[in-house]
Write a protein that holds these residues in place. Structure first.
Motif, PDB file in Angstrom:
ATOM      1  N   UNK A   1      47.669 -30.456  50.539  1.00  0.00           N
ATOM      2  CA  UNK A   1      47.376 -29.309  51.382  1.00  0.00           C
ATOM      3  C   UNK A   1      45.868 -29.090  51.474  1.00  0.00           C
ATOM      4  N   UNK A   2      45.162 -29.297  50.370  1.00  0.00           N
ATOM      5  CA  UNK A   2      43.715 -29.121  50.366  1.00  0.00           C
ATOM      6  C   UNK A   2      43.007 -30.070  51.313  1.00  0.00           C
ATOM      7  N   UNK A   3      43.516 -31.297  51.446  1.00  0.00           N
ATOM      8  CA  UNK A   3      42.913 -32.255  52.374  1.00  0.00           C
ATOM      9  C   UNK A   3      43.131 -31.802  53.818  1.00  0.00           C
ATOM     10  N   UNK A   4      44.347 -31.379  54.136  1.00  0.00           N
ATOM     11  CA  UNK A   4      44.679 -31.008  55.506  1.00  0.00           C
ATOM     12  C   UNK A   4      43.909 -29.770  55.968  1.00  0.00           C
ATOM     13  N   UNK A   5      43.679 -28.850  55.053  1.00  0.00           N
ATOM     14  CA  UNK A   5      42.986 -27.609  55.432  1.00  0.00           C
ATOM     15  C   UNK A   5      41.478 -27.714  55.304  1.00  0.00           C
ATOM     16  N   UNK A   6      40.998 -28.692  54.552  1.00  0.00           N
ATOM     17  CA  UNK A   6      39.566 -28.768  54.278  1.00  0.00           C
ATOM     18  C   UNK A   6      38.792 -29.710  55.174  1.00  0.00           C
TER      19      UNK A   6
END
Length: 291
Positions: free
Chosen positions: A142-147
């Motif tokens: 999730x951190x990759x997709x939002x960041x």
């Protein structure tokens, strides 16, 4: 015995040398060359140790030699002294145990990744991993997709797709297995992982048409990670020497080595056979012996 021992010794020497010096080829050919060397060394060195251990066992228990295939024993029934046989037996057992532990660890890691895929890792850390197999793909957090911005995400997916397209997990598995069974080959495994990541970096840069974008994305993802977990043979986006990869992408693209690459790979693949043939000829001509 020289004809049996010398190929393994020389192959190990080549592997150690490649682990210490950079290979001046495109990352794709460097990875193939290093993986070929690791595979050859895995066959030659543990095979030599096993051969010595079997003959040492026949020396200690001659009555059991009748149950061992003739090709696995020295033709002239020479005894193997303790100073050779005992270390060979210990190293053979230790190498086998290390290989079993490595395969068990990789199986756990692969099962854990496949248990999540095709979902999303629920963590704020930016993570991207190539999950091999028929039902595999790119596992992200999730951190990759939002960041990351859309183009940065495209660079990540192109990088991981390169890993899947070329089955890079097999290269990494060979390198990690070589390092587990033969610890002096750890530098070779590190160089192999770096070459595989650089290979995927270059293909991602070609796909998105922007080397600086890929370099910036690698640095951004690396800065967002708390640390690098042991991914084993699973290729991860920031899996090796981020600073060197970024610097390489900020420079000119490497030459494709369309001629020198295949030639170097062909020579490395045939080297062990040539060394083995030379060792046999010397042993026959000089009637030499390792003992």
């Amino acid at each position: 015995m020289t004809s049996s021992v010398l190929p393994g010794v020389l192959t190990l020497a080549v592997a150690l040398a490649l682990g210490r010096g950079a290979v001046p080829l495109h990352p794709s050919w460097s990875a193939r060359l290093l993986a070929t060397t690791a595979t050859t060394t895995l066959l030659a060195v543990p095979g030599t140790l096993l051969f010595l251990a079997v003959n040492y066992g026949a020396t200690l228990a001659p009555h059991l030699a009748a149950h061992v295939p003739e090709w696995a024993l020295f033709g002239d029934d020479r005894p193997v002294p303790d100073w050779v046989g005992a270390p060979a037996a210990v190293l053979t057992a230790a190498g086998g145990a290390a290989a079993v532990r490595a395969f068990a660890r990789w199986s756990r890691q692969l099962r854990a990744a496949r248990a999540v895929f095709p979902g999303v890792l629920e963590t704020d850390e930016p993570i991207a991993v190539a999950v091999p197999g028929r039902d595999g793909g790119v596992l992200v957090s999730r951190g990759l997709l939002t960041g990351l911005a859309p183009r940065e995400l495209e660079a990540v997916f192109q990088h991981e797709r390169s890993h899947l397209r070329h089955a890079h997990h097999r290269y990494l598995a060979v390198g990690e297995l070589a390092a587990a069974v033969l610890p002096p080959l750890r530098p070779l495994a590190v160089r192999l992982r770096f070459a595989v990541e650089r290979w995927a970096d270059e293909e991602a840069a070609e796909a998105v048409g922007d080397r600086r974008l890929v370099a910036r994305t690698i640095a951004k993802v690396a800065l967002g990670r708390a640390g690098e977990a042991d991914a084993g043979p699973l290729p991860a986006f920031t899996g090796s020497e981020v600073v060197r990869r970024v610097r390489a992408l900020l420079g000119a693209p490497p030459a494709k080595n369309t001629v020198t690459g295949p030639v170097a790979l062909a020579l490395s693949g045939s080297a062990t056979g040539a060394l083995a043939a030379l060792a046999c000829q010397l042993d026959h001509a000089l009637a030499s012996t390792f003992l």
